[in-house]
Write an enzyme that holds these catalytic residues in place. Structure first.
Site: not given
Length: 350
Positions: A243, A247, A256
């Site tokens: 990805r 998200h 993160y």
């Protein structure tokens, strides 16, 4: 089957006959999907959409698997599978209406055998398995595919679907897009073994495929669907991809994950990989490439203009999507709501 450098490789088990026309079709579908996706991100940032889950980086997994489907096959998506919707010829505006919040789903699943987006993580695997069991009982020559992410494999629904599909030999392909991150949780926090190996524990076949290779995704998914149609039961395909974006537009991935990781995966870009292959073989002249870009841009402009002028539905419409044939209690609730809404108009007049 297609290296990051654009070199064609033949697999001894999963082979695929290709021609320039097929390759150009796959390339065009991926470019279009990426442009539509980018428009979704932009419209959300401008306040025109409530949310948008980007597919950036996962175009090959979705386009390749979607082109493996026959017209009579059924696809059960999650909420990020915009490229699958486009390949199934679903009007993208129907997707945008949902993320604008003016519909609950926005399309009839029977029109294109493309079922509604499911935001409850993993629930669609049960829907697909149940549908596939019905297909099996009917003796129909068709198959079902269901899309989900790596994080969904930690949900009970997915594992229950695996078990039911195996026990009832359901003609379903579980297509897991392992994009490495379940929001902010790495895949190694979801499983201590490669995800495709989970299938063996339930008694069916699993295989990992390069999710950034559109040809590999097409070949393996086609073989899995053919296998299901022959009555050989379910199969798990783990498309190992990444990805590239957030998200959803409510997420900040810089909190993160490391930028170096993103840069490494960017070098495996699925669209650049196929374009390199086309260029090396002289199968994509400038006119073709320009036409693909122009057509994608025209679609994005249509989406943008349509979303910005999209009217809000009357609130009473929410009562019409609960039961297919109506229900006296819902009718009573709708009438009560309309009376309540009218009371504000009466107060304004007085």
């Amino acid at each position: 089957m297609l290296t990051p450098e654009g070199e064609r490789v033949h697999h001894p088990r999963y082979d695929l006959e290709t021609d320039p026309e097929l390759l150009r079709t796959l390339y065009s579908a991926m470019v279009t999907a990426r442009r539509v996706d980018a428009e979704g991100v932009t419209l959300q940032r401008q306040g025109e959409l409530c949310l948008w889950p980007s597919l950036l980086g996962q175009e090959a997994a979705q386009v390749g698997s979607a082109y493996a489907l026959r017209e009579d096959d059924h696809a059960f998506p999650s909420y990020r599978d915009h490229a699958v919707a486009l390949v199934r010829d679903v009007d993208p505006l129907r997707l945008f209406r949902m993320f604008r919040g003016v519909t609950h789903g926005g399309w009839d699943p029977a029109e294109r055998n493309f079922h509604l987006y499911t935001l409850v993580i993993g629930a669609q695997t049960l829907h697909a398995t149940g549908y596939a069991m019905g297909v099996g009982y009917d003796g129909a020559d068709t198959a079902v595919i269901v899309y989900f992410g790596d994080g969904a494999t930690s949900q009970g629904d997915v594992n229950e679907a695996f078990n039911f599909a195996a026990v009832y030999n359901a003609p379903v392909v579980f297509f897991c897009q392992n994009n490495q991150w379940a929001i902010s949780e790495r895949v190694d926090r979801q499983s201590r073994v490669p995800l495709y190996r989970r299938a063996a524990g339930f008694g069916f076949t699993g295989v990992r495929v390069d999710g950034n290779d559109v040809l590999a995704c097409l070949a393996v998914t086609r073989a899995a669907l053919d296998r299901a149609r022959r009555g050989e039961g379910p199969m798990l395909v783990e498309a190992f991809t990444y990805r590239m974006g957030a998200h959803t537009t409510a997420d900040d991935p810089t909190r993160y994950r490391d930028a170096a990781e993103v840069e490494e995966w960017a070098r495996r870009d699925p669209i650049a990989r196929l374009r390199t292959h086309l260029d090396k073989n002289g199968w994509a002249d400038p006119d073709f490439l320009d036409e693909v870009e122009e057509r994608s841009e025209r679609l994005a402009v249509r989406i943008r203009d349509s979303v910005r002028s999209m009217p809000d539905p009357p609130l009473s419409e929410f009562f019409g999507a609960t039961y297919a044939g109506g229900h006296p209690l819902v009718d009573e609730e709708r009438d009560g709501f309309l009376d309540y809404q009218a009371s504000f108009l009466d107060a304004e007049v007085s």
